[in-house]
Design a protein around this motif. Structure first.
Motif, PDB file in Angstrom:
ATOM      1  N   ARG A  66       0.847  -1.362   0.021  1.00  0.00           N
ATOM      2  CA  ARG A  66      -0.038  -0.008  -0.082  1.00  0.00           C
ATOM      3  C   ARG A  66       0.985   1.295  -0.037  1.00  0.00           C
ATOM      4  N   LEU A  84       2.096   2.116  -3.302  1.00  0.00           N
ATOM      5  CA  LEU A  84       1.135   2.476  -4.154  1.00  0.00           C
ATOM      6  C   LEU A  84       1.032   3.962  -3.832  1.00  0.00           C
ATOM      7  N   GLU A  85       0.763   4.456  -2.525  1.00  0.00           N
ATOM      8  CA  GLU A  85       0.409   5.615  -2.194  1.00  0.00           C
ATOM      9  C   GLU A  85       1.321   6.729  -2.838  1.00  0.00           C
ATOM     10  N   ASN A 130       0.071   7.708  -5.948  1.00  0.00           N
ATOM     11  CA  ASN A 130      -1.483   7.862  -5.789  1.00  0.00           C
ATOM     12  C   ASN A 130      -2.086   6.925  -6.834  1.00  0.00           C
ATOM     13  N   ASP A 190      -4.180   2.757  -6.914  1.00  0.00           N
ATOM     14  CA  ASP A 190      -5.010   1.895  -6.013  1.00  0.00           C
ATOM     15  C   ASP A 190      -4.425   0.623  -6.536  1.00  0.00           C
ATOM     16  N   ALA A 191      -4.703  -0.448  -5.541  1.00  0.00           N
ATOM     17  CA  ALA A 191      -4.205  -1.689  -5.973  1.00  0.00           C
ATOM     18  C   ALA A 191      -5.030  -2.392  -7.217  1.00  0.00           C
ATOM     19  N   ARG A 192      -6.459  -1.596  -7.471  1.00  0.00           N
ATOM     20  CA  ARG A 192      -7.090  -2.288  -8.728  1.00  0.00           C
ATOM     21  C   ARG A 192      -6.580  -1.412  -9.890  1.00  0.00           C
ATOM     22  N   ASP A 193      -5.479  -0.619  -9.960  1.00  0.00           N
ATOM     23  CA  ASP A 193      -4.941  -0.077 -10.863  1.00  0.00           C
ATOM     24  C   ASP A 193      -3.760  -1.281 -11.634  1.00  0.00           C
TER      25      ASP A 193
END
Lengths: 323, 323
Positions: B53, B56-57, B60, B62-65
């Motif tokens: 996470r 990813l942050e 910016n 999200d995991a589903r990207d």
């Protein structure tokens, strides 16, 4: 004819065997002749051509009815150019055997290492059918190997992978015919066993060996070893078990490297000594490989005998895009 | 976002590294944290999730990207079920890490062995780019291996192939951490070197070792070995050359088995000791492999350092139909 048949040719140091093989990997006809004493490329090539023609004649086939010819060579090769690199006593070093045979027969010709072809034969029609990852060890005068990965014969960039007999399992150990020390072949082949049992013969501990081979290790054939074991010559049995133990180390190295699902053991020694030898090798493999890797591997004796090589070589013609 | 980015995660015994990687195999963001002292599956899993996470942050995202997550595990695994089999000190034995992470992130998660992932990273973006057949040895506390064949990471049926450190090169030799004797790791790893040089330290022949590690082999890091060599402590140099010689035997066995075009050497020992060590290993490889097979193989140092593992793990997500 729809060109579906293929020919598999086993080019050996003493004999040439040609087989016409169906798409179902059945041998439909064979022809055989001696490789011949004169070892030069021309003579060997013309005998190969003759032998292939004889096998075709038995079915009234012409070469152009074939999908192609697979030639199993006892040595290393350059797959793309169809050249033989190293091969013992045949005068073929550097010879473009593939192109020469393509010219003679007007069909595609592929070269493969003989033991690799044999392991592939066991995969398509023998004891390794149904397994996608297979390693084979063929034990005789030397030790040859073959590798099937993801259901394809693995040959590496040029078709020369799987020289498992010359992997080193005992650095600094016994002298090998290749000049290295401690190769698997130097400690586990029939030759390795023969060198030890003639010493037993000389000291009176192996009467069967002494009676049938004297103290000449080259005369110790697999059948003599079998008979010595059957006669209860324990020290010979121990020498064979030690060689099987080493073979198991080579098998364990293959397990740790490739995680095959099936290991095939073939060749004269395996055929003659059978279960006791195979079981000793398997025990050693299980003792010397990683726990989580050895659980999923099986060991079996080769099932096709001498037919494995011609069946495998012929099947390779059908396998396009080999890797 | 079109879902083209992937995450590569390197799960180590001491730290967890997560990297967001572009389709061009460039690292766009990283996050790192300690694996933590409590070794149980729940704690390790929640730290993995946190680390992913955080990486990813930074973008910016999200995991589903993501197209998916590749997790490099220090041990053996069951690729199809996503279960970890054996791994040191993480409490993950038998744990379905893949499915648990898929549930957490709602994207595909694949597991790979960490060294295999590293070798694959070197293949897609490092020193082995452009070679279709690659074998890698990563030398540190132990010796890990990775194999790329026909341009694909080779993992065998379950992703556990290439345990090259536990192939046996000296049957009956030095005791290995795995319980066997004579594994490549037992004679060629930094640990093998460390055990010998602390004896030299104890006898006064290696002042640099004595000053910085005493006689505790666990304290002998690669940088200390380098400094000892630079200080002209010849007996330490000889111990390292002997280990490199053994490493070359393992490399030769890989050449004879797989005929790679490129052998990559990586890990702390290689990074710190550099050319003299690599050249010694290469000489030994050439001396101990078959003539016609060694001619076409090159040897190079790994080029990506620690990034290799996350780049490789992330690239594996993109490689469909892995074999």
């Amino acid at each position: 004819m729809d060109g579906a048949h293929t020919v598999g040719l086993d080019l050996g140091g003493t004999k040439i065997l040609s087989a016409v093989v169906s798409p179902e990997n059945k041998i439909l006809a064979r022809a055989k002749q001696a490789t011949g004493a004169e070892s030069n490329a021309k003579a060997v090539t013309s005998r190969i051509i003759e032998t292939v023609r004889k096998s075709l004649e038995k079915l009234n086939l012409d070469a152009r009815d074939l999908q192609g010819i697979g030639v199993a060579v006892p040595g290393t090769l350059e797959r793309e150019s169809g050249r033989v690199l190293e091969t013992p006593n045949l005068g073929l070093e550097g010879y473009p055997l593939g192109p020469v045979l393509e010219e003679a027969f007007s069909v595609p010709v592929i070269l493969a290492n003989d033991v690799s072809a044999g392991v592939y034969g066991e995969y398509v029609a023998g004891a390794a059918q149904g397994y996608q990852h297979v390693v084979g060890f063929f034990v005789g005068t030397g030790i040859g190997g073959g590798i099937v990965l993801n259901g394809r014969l693995f040959g590496g960039p040029q078709g020369n992978a799987a020289e498992l007999g010359h992997t080193i399992v005992q650095y600094g150990g016994a002298l090998c015919s290749c000049g290295q020390r401690g190769c698997l072949e130097s400690v586990a082949s029939r030759t390795a066993i023969a060198k030890e049992v003639v010493a037993l013969a000389g000291s009176g501990a192996a009467p069967t060996i002494l009676a049938r081979a004297g103290t000449d290790y080259k005369l110790v054939k697999s059948g003599i070893l079998r008979d010595s074991v059957r006669a209860g010559e324990d020290r010979v049995t121990q020498v064979i078990e030690r060689a099987a133990d080493y073979l198991g180390v080579g098998m364990a190295n293959a397990v740790n490297t490739l995680t095959p699902q099936m290991i095939i053991l073939g060749g004269g020694l395996v055929e003659k000594l059978g279960d006791f030898y195979i079981q000793a090798a398997e025990r050693s493999m299980r003792a010397h490989s990683m726990r989580s890797l050895r659980e999923s591997v099986q060991v079996a004796a080769a099932g096709l005998g001498d037919d494995a090589v011609v069946i495998g070589a012929s099947a390779l013609v059908r396998e396009s895009g080999r890797g």
